[in-house]
Design a protein around this motif. Structure first.
Motif, mmCIF file in Angstrom:
data_model
loop_
_atom_site.group_PDB
_atom_site.id
_atom_site.type_symbol
_atom_site.label_atom_id
_atom_site.label_comp_id
_atom_site.label_asym_id
_atom_site.label_seq_id
_atom_site.Cartn_x
_atom_site.Cartn_y
_atom_site.Cartn_z
ATOM 1 N N PHE A 29 0.815 -1.182 -0.188
ATOM 2 C CA PHE A 29 -0.093 -0.104 -0.009
ATOM 3 C C PHE A 29 0.789 1.369 0.164
ATOM 4 O O PHE A 29 1.768 1.222 0.754
ATOM 5 C CB PHE A 29 -0.756 -0.027 1.317
ATOM 6 C CG PHE A 29 -1.654 -1.180 1.439
ATOM 7 C CD1 PHE A 29 -1.541 -2.149 2.319
ATOM 8 C CD2 PHE A 29 -2.907 -1.652 0.754
ATOM 9 C CE1 PHE A 29 -1.801 -3.471 2.204
ATOM 10 C CE2 PHE A 29 -3.494 -2.562 0.486
ATOM 11 C CZ PHE A 29 -3.007 -3.666 1.515
ATOM 12 N N GLY A 97 -4.217 2.185 2.129
ATOM 13 C CA GLY A 97 -4.725 2.538 0.809
ATOM 14 C C GLY A 97 -3.813 2.831 -0.439
ATOM 15 O O GLY A 97 -2.561 2.936 0.012
ATOM 16 N N SER A 98 -4.522 3.557 -1.166
ATOM 17 C CA SER A 98 -3.701 4.172 -2.382
ATOM 18 C C SER A 98 -3.468 5.696 -2.402
ATOM 19 O O SER A 98 -2.714 6.333 -3.059
ATOM 20 C CB SER A 98 -4.325 3.649 -3.462
ATOM 21 O OG SER A 98 -5.527 4.184 -3.677
ATOM 22 N N GLU A 104 -10.847 9.828 5.941
ATOM 23 C CA GLU A 104 -11.026 8.388 6.099
ATOM 24 C C GLU A 104 -11.303 7.866 4.460
ATOM 25 O O GLU A 104 -12.433 7.283 4.295
ATOM 26 C CB GLU A 104 -12.358 7.888 6.948
ATOM 27 C CG GLU A 104 -11.939 8.168 8.526
ATOM 28 C CD GLU A 104 -12.976 7.456 9.509
ATOM 29 O OE1 GLU A 104 -12.973 8.054 10.701
ATOM 30 O OE2 GLU A 104 -13.637 6.767 9.072
ATOM 31 N N ILE A 105 -10.289 7.835 3.965
ATOM 32 C CA ILE A 105 -10.330 7.582 2.649
ATOM 33 C C ILE A 105 -9.573 6.222 2.335
ATOM 34 O O ILE A 105 -9.504 5.646 1.252
ATOM 35 C CB ILE A 105 -9.753 8.492 1.692
ATOM 36 C CG1 ILE A 105 -8.481 8.875 2.208
ATOM 37 C CG2 ILE A 105 -10.673 9.760 1.685
ATOM 38 C CD1 ILE A 105 -7.611 9.941 1.220
ATOM 39 N N TYR A 106 -9.266 5.666 3.381
ATOM 40 C CA TYR A 106 -8.420 4.353 3.263
ATOM 41 C C TYR A 106 -9.260 3.118 2.831
ATOM 42 O O TYR A 106 -10.354 3.037 3.326
ATOM 43 C CB TYR A 106 -7.576 4.206 4.753
ATOM 44 C CG TYR A 106 -6.765 5.037 4.734
ATOM 45 C CD1 TYR A 106 -7.020 6.449 5.219
ATOM 46 C CD2 TYR A 106 -5.244 5.005 4.263
ATOM 47 C CE1 TYR A 106 -6.011 7.409 5.416
ATOM 48 C CE2 TYR A 106 -4.118 6.203 4.383
ATOM 49 C CZ TYR A 106 -4.841 7.387 4.931
ATOM 50 O OH TYR A 106 -3.813 8.141 5.314
ATOM 51 N N ASP A 107 -8.499 2.072 2.001
ATOM 52 C CA ASP A 107 -9.671 1.107 1.800
ATOM 53 C C ASP A 107 -9.761 0.086 2.540
ATOM 54 O O ASP A 107 -10.717 -0.794 2.578
ATOM 55 C CB ASP A 107 -8.841 0.625 0.525
ATOM 56 C CG ASP A 107 -8.960 1.582 -0.814
ATOM 57 O OD1 ASP A 107 -7.628 1.454 -1.303
ATOM 58 O OD2 ASP A 107 -9.757 2.043 -1.055
ATOM 59 N N TYR A 108 -8.507 -0.105 3.450
ATOM 60 C CA TYR A 108 -8.588 -1.263 4.387
ATOM 61 C C TYR A 108 -8.478 -0.793 5.713
ATOM 62 O O TYR A 108 -7.694 0.185 6.063
ATOM 63 C CB TYR A 108 -7.671 -2.296 3.928
ATOM 64 C CG TYR A 108 -7.559 -2.838 2.506
ATOM 65 C CD1 TYR A 108 -6.844 -2.135 1.474
ATOM 66 C CD2 TYR A 108 -8.585 -3.745 2.206
ATOM 67 C CE1 TYR A 108 -6.907 -2.533 0.128
ATOM 68 C CE2 TYR A 108 -8.555 -4.100 0.998
ATOM 69 C CZ TYR A 108 -7.807 -3.668 -0.189
ATOM 70 O OH TYR A 108 -8.111 -4.032 -1.261
ATOM 71 N N TRP A 109 -8.765 -1.507 6.793
ATOM 72 C CA TRP A 109 -8.833 -1.258 8.094
ATOM 73 C C TRP A 109 -8.518 -2.482 8.946
ATOM 74 O O TRP A 109 -9.203 -3.593 8.870
ATOM 75 C CB TRP A 109 -10.042 -0.640 8.648
ATOM 76 C CG TRP A 109 -10.339 0.879 7.890
ATOM 77 C CD1 TRP A 109 -10.883 1.125 6.649
ATOM 78 C CD2 TRP A 109 -10.104 2.192 8.645
ATOM 79 N NE1 TRP A 109 -11.095 2.314 6.344
ATOM 80 C CE2 TRP A 109 -10.432 2.989 7.432
ATOM 81 C CE3 TRP A 109 -9.439 2.591 9.536
ATOM 82 C CZ2 TRP A 109 -10.226 4.590 7.594
ATOM 83 C CZ3 TRP A 109 -9.394 3.923 9.739
ATOM 84 C CH2 TRP A 109 -9.655 4.835 8.506
#
Length: 119
Positions: A29, A97-98, A104-109
Motif C-alpha cells: 500500500f 490504501g492508495s 477516512e479514504i483508506y481502503d482497508y482497516w
C-alpha cells in the motif's frame, strides 16, 4: 485477502510511551495511517505515511509526541507514542490504501488495539 493486524496497545501511565505495530498482508500500500476512536467520540486521524516515508502527516494532537514509520520489507507500519496523556486513550486503528491523507479514504482497516493512559 488483505489483512491489517494491530498490536502493541495496552495500559500505560501518563507520560509513558508505547509503540503500536500494524502488520499488513495480502497487498502492498502506498499510504498507511493510524486513526483512533475514544469512547463516545468519532474516529479521528492521528498520522499517515507515504510509501518511501518521506511524506508524513500528523494531527495537531500528535505533533511532537508521535512518530509514524514503516518498514516496507516487512510490510509493517509503526506508531511511536511518547508523552502519553489520558486524552490519548482510545482504540487505535491501522489503515491502508492508495491515497494518502487525513480523511477516512483508506481502503482497508484493522480491528484496532486499545490504548489506555492512566492519570
Amino acid at each position: 485477502q488483505v489483512q491489517l493486524v494491530e498490536s502493541g496497545g495496552g495500559l500505560v501511565q501518563a507520560g509513558g510511551s508505547l509503540r503500536l505495530s500494524c502488520a499488513a498482508s495480502g497487498g502492498t500500500f502506498y499510504a498507511m495511517g493510524w486513526f483512533r476512536q475514544a469512547p463516545g467520540k468519532e474516529r479521528e486521524f492521528v498520522a499517515a505515511i507515504g510509501w518511501s516515508g518521506g511524506i508524513t502527516y500528523y494531527a495537531d494532537s500528535a505533533k511532537g509526541r508521535f512518530t509514524i514509520s514503516r518498514d516496507n520489507a516487512k510490510n509493517m507500519v509503526y506508531l511511536r507514542m511518547n508523552s502519553l496523556k489520558p486524552e490519548d486513550t482510545a482504540v487505535y486503528y491501522c489503515a491502508a490504501g492508495s491515497v494518502l491523507g487525513s480523511r477516512e479514504i483508506y481502503d482497508y482497516w484493522g480491528q484496532g488495539t486499545q490504548v489506555t493512559v492512566s492519570s
